[in-house]
Design a protein around this motif. Structure first.
Motif, PDB file in Angstrom:
ATOM      1  N   ARG A 186      -5.020  -1.813   9.084  1.00 53.46           N
ATOM      2  CA  ARG A 186      -3.897  -0.989   8.628  1.00 53.46           C
ATOM      3  C   ARG A 186      -4.024  -0.689   7.141  1.00 53.46           C
ATOM      4  O   ARG A 186      -3.966   0.472   6.720  1.00 53.46           O
ATOM      5  CB  ARG A 186      -2.594  -1.723   8.920  1.00 53.46           C
ATOM      6  CG  ARG A 186      -1.367  -1.030   8.398  1.00 53.46           C
ATOM      7  CD  ARG A 186      -0.113  -1.759   8.814  1.00 53.46           C
ATOM      8  NE  ARG A 186       0.025  -1.767  10.264  1.00 53.46           N
ATOM      9  CZ  ARG A 186       0.033  -2.847  11.012  1.00 53.46           C
ATOM     10  NH1 ARG A 186      -0.090  -4.024  10.456  1.00 53.46           N
ATOM     11  NH2 ARG A 186       0.158  -2.769  12.307  1.00 53.46           N
ATOM     12  N   ASN A 190      -5.566   3.139   5.598  1.00 51.70           N
ATOM     13  CA  ASN A 190      -4.677   3.956   4.775  1.00 51.70           C
ATOM     14  C   ASN A 190      -5.318   4.284   3.442  1.00 51.70           C
ATOM     15  O   ASN A 190      -5.309   5.437   2.998  1.00 51.70           O
ATOM     16  CB  ASN A 190      -3.359   3.228   4.539  1.00 51.70           C
ATOM     17  CG  ASN A 190      -2.345   3.538   5.617  1.00 51.70           C
ATOM     18  OD1 ASN A 190      -1.810   4.621   5.662  1.00 51.70           O
ATOM     19  ND2 ASN A 190      -2.118   2.595   6.502  1.00 51.70           N
ATOM     20  N   ILE A 227       3.891   1.395  -0.157  1.00 52.48           N
ATOM     21  CA  ILE A 227       4.391   1.026   1.170  1.00 52.48           C
ATOM     22  C   ILE A 227       3.450   0.042   1.845  1.00 52.48           C
ATOM     23  O   ILE A 227       3.875  -0.955   2.440  1.00 52.48           O
ATOM     24  CB  ILE A 227       4.541   2.300   2.051  1.00 52.48           C
ATOM     25  CG1 ILE A 227       5.675   3.173   1.533  1.00 52.48           C
ATOM     26  CG2 ILE A 227       4.784   1.943   3.501  1.00 52.48           C
ATOM     27  CD1 ILE A 227       7.033   2.644   1.787  1.00 52.48           C
ATOM     28  N   GLN A 228       2.133   0.291   1.728  1.00 52.19           N
ATOM     29  CA  GLN A 228       1.185  -0.586   2.417  1.00 52.19           C
ATOM     30  C   GLN A 228       1.135  -1.973   1.783  1.00 52.19           C
ATOM     31  O   GLN A 228       0.991  -2.974   2.486  1.00 52.19           O
ATOM     32  CB  GLN A 228      -0.208   0.044   2.452  1.00 52.19           C
ATOM     33  CG  GLN A 228      -0.307   1.238   3.375  1.00 52.19           C
ATOM     34  CD  GLN A 228       0.139   0.953   4.778  1.00 52.19           C
ATOM     35  OE1 GLN A 228      -0.136  -0.103   5.325  1.00 52.19           O
ATOM     36  NE2 GLN A 228       0.873   1.877   5.381  1.00 52.19           N
ATOM     37  N   VAL A 231       4.175  -3.594   3.238  1.00 56.06           N
ATOM     38  CA  VAL A 231       4.018  -3.930   4.658  1.00 56.06           C
ATOM     39  C   VAL A 231       3.059  -5.107   4.827  1.00 56.06           C
ATOM     40  O   VAL A 231       3.312  -6.012   5.625  1.00 56.06           O
ATOM     41  CB  VAL A 231       3.531  -2.689   5.448  1.00 56.06           C
ATOM     42  CG1 VAL A 231       3.054  -3.075   6.832  1.00 56.06           C
ATOM     43  CG2 VAL A 231       4.635  -1.675   5.560  1.00 56.06           C
TER      44      VAL A 231
ATOM     45  N   GLY B  44      15.106   0.631   3.963  1.00 53.35           N
ATOM     46  CA  GLY B  44      13.946  -0.265   3.838  1.00 53.35           C
ATOM     47  C   GLY B  44      13.299  -0.525   5.179  1.00 53.35           C
ATOM     48  O   GLY B  44      12.074  -0.469   5.313  1.00 53.35           O
ATOM     49  N   PHE B  47      11.153   2.304   6.392  1.00 54.91           N
ATOM     50  CA  PHE B  47       9.821   2.446   5.796  1.00 54.91           C
ATOM     51  C   PHE B  47       8.861   1.404   6.323  1.00 54.91           C
ATOM     52  O   PHE B  47       7.670   1.679   6.459  1.00 54.91           O
ATOM     53  CB  PHE B  47       9.909   2.421   4.278  1.00 54.91           C
ATOM     54  CG  PHE B  47      10.200   3.774   3.730  1.00 54.91           C
ATOM     55  CD1 PHE B  47       9.317   4.817   3.954  1.00 54.91           C
ATOM     56  CD2 PHE B  47      11.363   4.034   3.039  1.00 54.91           C
ATOM     57  CE1 PHE B  47       9.577   6.079   3.476  1.00 54.91           C
ATOM     58  CE2 PHE B  47      11.630   5.290   2.562  1.00 54.91           C
ATOM     59  CZ  PHE B  47      10.744   6.320   2.775  1.00 54.91           C
ATOM     60  N   ILE B  48       9.352   0.206   6.654  1.00 51.53           N
ATOM     61  CA  ILE B  48       8.473  -0.765   7.325  1.00 51.53           C
ATOM     62  C   ILE B  48       8.022  -0.169   8.653  1.00 51.53           C
ATOM     63  O   ILE B  48       6.847  -0.191   9.011  1.00 51.53           O
ATOM     64  CB  ILE B  48       9.198  -2.101   7.573  1.00 51.53           C
ATOM     65  CG1 ILE B  48       9.676  -2.695   6.256  1.00 51.53           C
ATOM     66  CG2 ILE B  48       8.266  -3.081   8.266  1.00 51.53           C
ATOM     67  CD1 ILE B  48      10.427  -3.989   6.447  1.00 51.53           C
ATOM     68  N   GLY B  51       5.512   2.491   8.110  1.00 48.23           N
ATOM     69  CA  GLY B  51       4.238   1.883   7.729  1.00 48.23           C
ATOM     70  C   GLY B  51       3.503   1.326   8.936  1.00 48.23           C
ATOM     71  O   GLY B  51       2.283   1.442   9.039  1.00 48.23           O
ATOM     72  N   LEU B  52       4.268   0.717   9.870  1.00 47.78           N
ATOM     73  CA  LEU B  52       3.631   0.146  11.062  1.00 47.78           C
ATOM     74  C   LEU B  52       3.158   1.233  12.011  1.00 47.78           C
ATOM     75  O   LEU B  52       2.061   1.168  12.549  1.00 47.78           O
ATOM     76  CB  LEU B  52       4.613  -0.787  11.776  1.00 47.78           C
ATOM     77  CG  LEU B  52       4.973  -2.070  11.046  1.00 47.78           C
ATOM     78  CD1 LEU B  52       6.061  -2.804  11.788  1.00 47.78           C
ATOM     79  CD2 LEU B  52       3.759  -2.952  10.910  1.00 47.78           C
ATOM     80  N   GLU B  54       2.505   4.423  11.316  1.00 52.35           N
ATOM     81  CA  GLU B  54       1.468   5.238  10.692  1.00 52.35           C
ATOM     82  C   GLU B  54       0.093   4.589  10.789  1.00 52.35           C
ATOM     83  O   GLU B  54      -0.924   5.276  10.722  1.00 52.35           O
ATOM     84  CB  GLU B  54       1.851   5.435   9.223  1.00 52.35           C
ATOM     85  CG  GLU B  54       1.000   6.419   8.478  1.00 52.35           C
ATOM     86  CD  GLU B  54       1.545   7.817   8.553  1.00 52.35           C
ATOM     87  OE1 GLU B  54       2.202   8.129   9.567  1.00 52.35           O
ATOM     88  OE2 GLU B  54       1.311   8.588   7.625  1.00 52.35           O
ATOM     89  N   ALA B  55       0.058   3.267  10.953  1.00 57.54           N
ATOM     90  CA  ALA B  55      -1.214   2.550  10.867  1.00 57.54           C
ATOM     91  C   ALA B  55      -2.200   2.997  11.938  1.00 57.54           C
ATOM     92  O   ALA B  55      -3.357   3.267  11.635  1.00 57.54           O
ATOM     93  CB  ALA B  55      -0.961   1.055  10.988  1.00 57.54           C
ATOM     94  N   ILE B  58      -3.743   6.406  11.375  1.00 58.55           N
ATOM     95  CA  ILE B  58      -4.581   6.457  10.174  1.00 58.55           C
ATOM     96  C   ILE B  58      -5.875   5.673  10.401  1.00 58.55           C
ATOM     97  O   ILE B  58      -6.917   6.022   9.845  1.00 58.55           O
ATOM     98  CB  ILE B  58      -3.797   5.973   8.936  1.00 58.55           C
ATOM     99  CG1 ILE B  58      -4.342   6.640   7.660  1.00 58.55           C
ATOM    100  CG2 ILE B  58      -3.874   4.491   8.756  1.00 58.55           C
ATOM    101  CD1 ILE B  58      -3.712   7.928   7.332  1.00 58.55           C
TER     102      ILE B  58
END
Lengths: 248, 74
Positions: A186, A190, A227-228, A231, B44, B47-48, B51-52, B54-55, B58
């Motif tokens: 992940r 990114n 963000i990463q 996370v 918040g 966005f977590i 982020g998860l 989107e992984a 990507i």
């Protein structure tokens, strides 16, 4: 693509830009924290204020999965993790150090064939844009979580794999392998995709066609990097909490 | 052939990422429409979630780029 110098040591191939990037990021993190905390004042100002804000932010991340007493124990670890990844991500967007190469340098792994492709050698890369770095971080966190789980309560740890019945064992096993894998991929994917896109737009584009998209993408990269980092730290604390916190 | 393979990987990743993010974001909007005072916490959490989600696309994009650069699958 640019050439990246490599050194061979004990039969292993090391990427020079990544090593420079890792050391540079570590120095930046060290300087930031040391300078901010050398002379603490009751009324914080400037750098001290920034680091105290970061500390509260990371404490908030840890409080998602730990109680506040355990969270203090992991605070240093989580702050280091967050600062390293955050600064590494941002440096990769901001810094680009390349030099021209015109002759093959065998000791750095640059051969004549490579020079026909490109003459630019890159010397700085975001460490998190290299799969080795993120895999090491994710696997280390995973191993730490497992060892902590075994030390804390070995019987509970192993019986967890048989919950709710032994047939679930393979699924638990896949889960434990998938966690560090996705954790590493992940972050890497990114940052890597972002850096490649920036390089392509700078190398093959011109200001008229790719100037505006490049600016937008640079801004978005800063956002993605933040963000990463967030996370990654959240997931690290969640994975450790899953193995160590008893009542779940 | 490698170019087509890489193009397909990146295109499907874009579709999947778009759908996934839109689901997360629309649920966030529904949430704050129902309970406007929960905006801060939901922001918040969203966005977590992004982020998860989107992984996975990507990761596909990154492997698509690697295929395009000829790292593997040549």
């Amino acid at each position: 693509m640019e050439l990246s110098p490599k050194v061979e040591f004990l039969g292993l191939s090391f990427d020079v830009p990544v090593m420079i990037g890792t050391v540079f990021t570590a120095i930046v993190v060290l300087l930031l924290t040391v300078l901010a905390t050398r002379n603490p004042k009751m009324r914080p100002g400037g750098l001290q204020n920034l680091v105290e804000m970061l500390l509260d932010f990371v404490r908030g991340i840890l409080n998602i999965s730990f109680d506040s007493k355990t969270a203090e124990k992991y605070l240093g670890f989580a702050l280091t993790l967050f600062l390293f990844i955050f600064i590494a991500n941002q440096l990769g967007v901001m810094l680009m150090v390349t030099t021209e190469v015109h002759h093959p340098i065998p000791s750095l792994g640059i051969t004549g064939d490579d020079l026909e492709e490109s003459h630019a050698a890159v010397w700085f890369k975001s460490p998190t844009a290299d799969l080795n770095v993120t895999v090491v971080m994710a696997v280390a966190i995973s191993l730490f979580a497992h060892f902590m789980g075994i030390f804390r309560d070995a019987k509970g740890y192993f019986s967890h794999y048989m919950q709710p019945n032994p047939l679930m064992f393979p699924i638990h096993l896949v889960d434990e392998i998938a966690k560090p894998t996705t954790h590493a991929l992940r972050l890497w994917a990114n940052i890597f995709a972002g850096e490649v896109l920036i390089t392509i737009m700078i190398t093959y584009g011109n200001p008229l066609t790719t100037g505006a998209p490049l600016l937008v993408w640079l801004g978005y990269s800063l956002f993605v990097g933040t963000i990463q980092a967030y996370v990654f730290t959240v997931l690290a604390s969640v994975y450790i909490a899953q193995k160590t916190v008893q009542d779940h | 052939m490698t170019t087509i393979a890489a193009a397909l990987m990146i295109a499907f990743a874009a579709i999947a990422g778009g759908i996934g993010n839109s689901v997360v974001f629309s649920k966030y909007l529904e949430g704050i429409a129902r309970q406007p005072e929960a905006r801060g916490t939901l922001f918040g959490q969203m966005f977590i979630g992004i982020g998860l989600v989107e992984a996975v696309p990507i990761i596909s994009v990154a492997f698509g780029i690697l295929v395009l650069l000829g790292v593997f699958g040549g």
